[in-house]
Design an enzyme around this catalytic site. Structure first.
Site, PDB file in Angstrom:
ATOM      1  N   ARG A  18     -60.492 -67.816 -60.953  1.00  0.00           N
ATOM      2  CA  ARG A  18     -61.899 -67.852 -60.514  1.00  0.00           C
ATOM      3  C   ARG A  18     -62.831 -67.326 -61.603  1.00  0.00           C
ATOM      4  O   ARG A  18     -63.905 -67.888 -61.817  1.00  0.00           O
ATOM      5  CB  ARG A  18     -62.074 -67.054 -59.213  1.00  0.00           C
ATOM      6  CG  ARG A  18     -61.373 -67.696 -58.020  1.00  0.00           C
ATOM      7  CD  ARG A  18     -61.549 -66.900 -56.759  1.00  0.00           C
ATOM      8  NE  ARG A  18     -61.031 -65.543 -56.939  1.00  0.00           N
ATOM      9  CZ  ARG A  18     -61.245 -64.540 -56.096  1.00  0.00           C
ATOM     10  NH1 ARG A  18     -61.989 -64.719 -55.015  1.00  0.00           N
ATOM     11  NH2 ARG A  18     -60.742 -63.351 -56.321  1.00  0.00           N
ATOM     12  N   ASN A  36     -61.319 -68.400 -52.880  1.00  0.00           N
ATOM     13  CA  ASN A  36     -59.927 -68.647 -52.527  1.00  0.00           C
ATOM     14  C   ASN A  36     -59.900 -69.358 -51.180  1.00  0.00           C
ATOM     15  O   ASN A  36     -60.725 -69.096 -50.305  1.00  0.00           O
ATOM     16  CB  ASN A  36     -59.145 -67.340 -52.431  1.00  0.00           C
ATOM     17  CG  ASN A  36     -58.787 -66.780 -53.793  1.00  0.00           C
ATOM     18  OD1 ASN A  36     -58.872 -67.466 -54.803  1.00  0.00           O
ATOM     19  ND2 ASN A  36     -58.391 -65.522 -53.830  1.00  0.00           N
TER      20      ASN A  36
END
Length: 196
Positions: A18, A36
């Site tokens: 990320r 997520n």
């Protein structure tokens, strides 16, 4: 302008994926978010110019340890212009903290693996260097033997030349006498046959 929703699959959670995607989005000036998605994927919603979105999709397919994006599902939507910047939507702090520990652990163990490999390669390099020195020493010994053999050959050659000079010196008076006798005999023969 274009909007895209992406689902990244593979080793994308608990590996720093990320953060990398956020940096890519900032550099390309893409807006949107990522988070997520249970159980193992990362969902990305991004908006920007069509050419930039195409480049963004290519760049988020990261395959560099510990990240391994195996597949990205892509679906395009109508542009909405609802984002000011690109951000990571994070989960509970305990989950995020655990993810950071997982990343650190993977990097730590990878560092140990690379260190062990480096030591192994270093040991092999030392062994090869020692073998190289051994071969150089052997070549030096062979070179010295070659020089000795060369000196012996030169000594023998000098002896042979000296002997040949001695033989030539010894034969010179003998050959001189022989040539004189032959010349006398030829002169006598010429006299007998009347050729002068």
């Amino acid at each position: 302008m274009q909007r895209v929703t992406l689902i990244a699959k593979g080793e994308v959670q608990r590996v720093g994926y990320r953060d990398d995607v956020e940096r890519i989005a900032q550099k390309l000036k893409v807006t949107g978010y990522l988070e997520n998605q249970k159980p193992y994927d990362v969902k990305i919603v991004a908006e920007g110019e069509a050419a930039v979105i195409d480049q963004f999709i290519k760049r988020i397919k990261i395959n560099r340890f510990p990240i391994d994006v195996e597949h990205v599902e892509v679906s395009f939507d109508d542009y909405k212009g609802e984002f000011e910047y690109f951000e990571i939507k994070r989960g509970e702090w305990q989950e995020e903290f655990g993810e950071r520990l997982d990343i650190a652990g993977k990097m730590f163990y990878r560092n140990i693996e690379l260190s062990e490999r480096s030591v192994e390669l270093g040991e092999r390099s030392v062994a090869l260097s020692e073998r190289s020195v051994e071969l150089c020493e052997r070549n030096m010994v062979l070179g010295e033997e070659s020089v000795s053999i060369g000196k012996l050959m030169l000594d023998k050659q000098d002896e042979t030349i000296t002997e040949l000079k001695g033989v030539r010196t010894d034969l010179k008076p003998y050959m001189g006498e022989r040539f004189e006798r032959i010349e006398r005999e030829i002169a006598a023969i010429k006299e007998k046959i009347g050729v002068v």
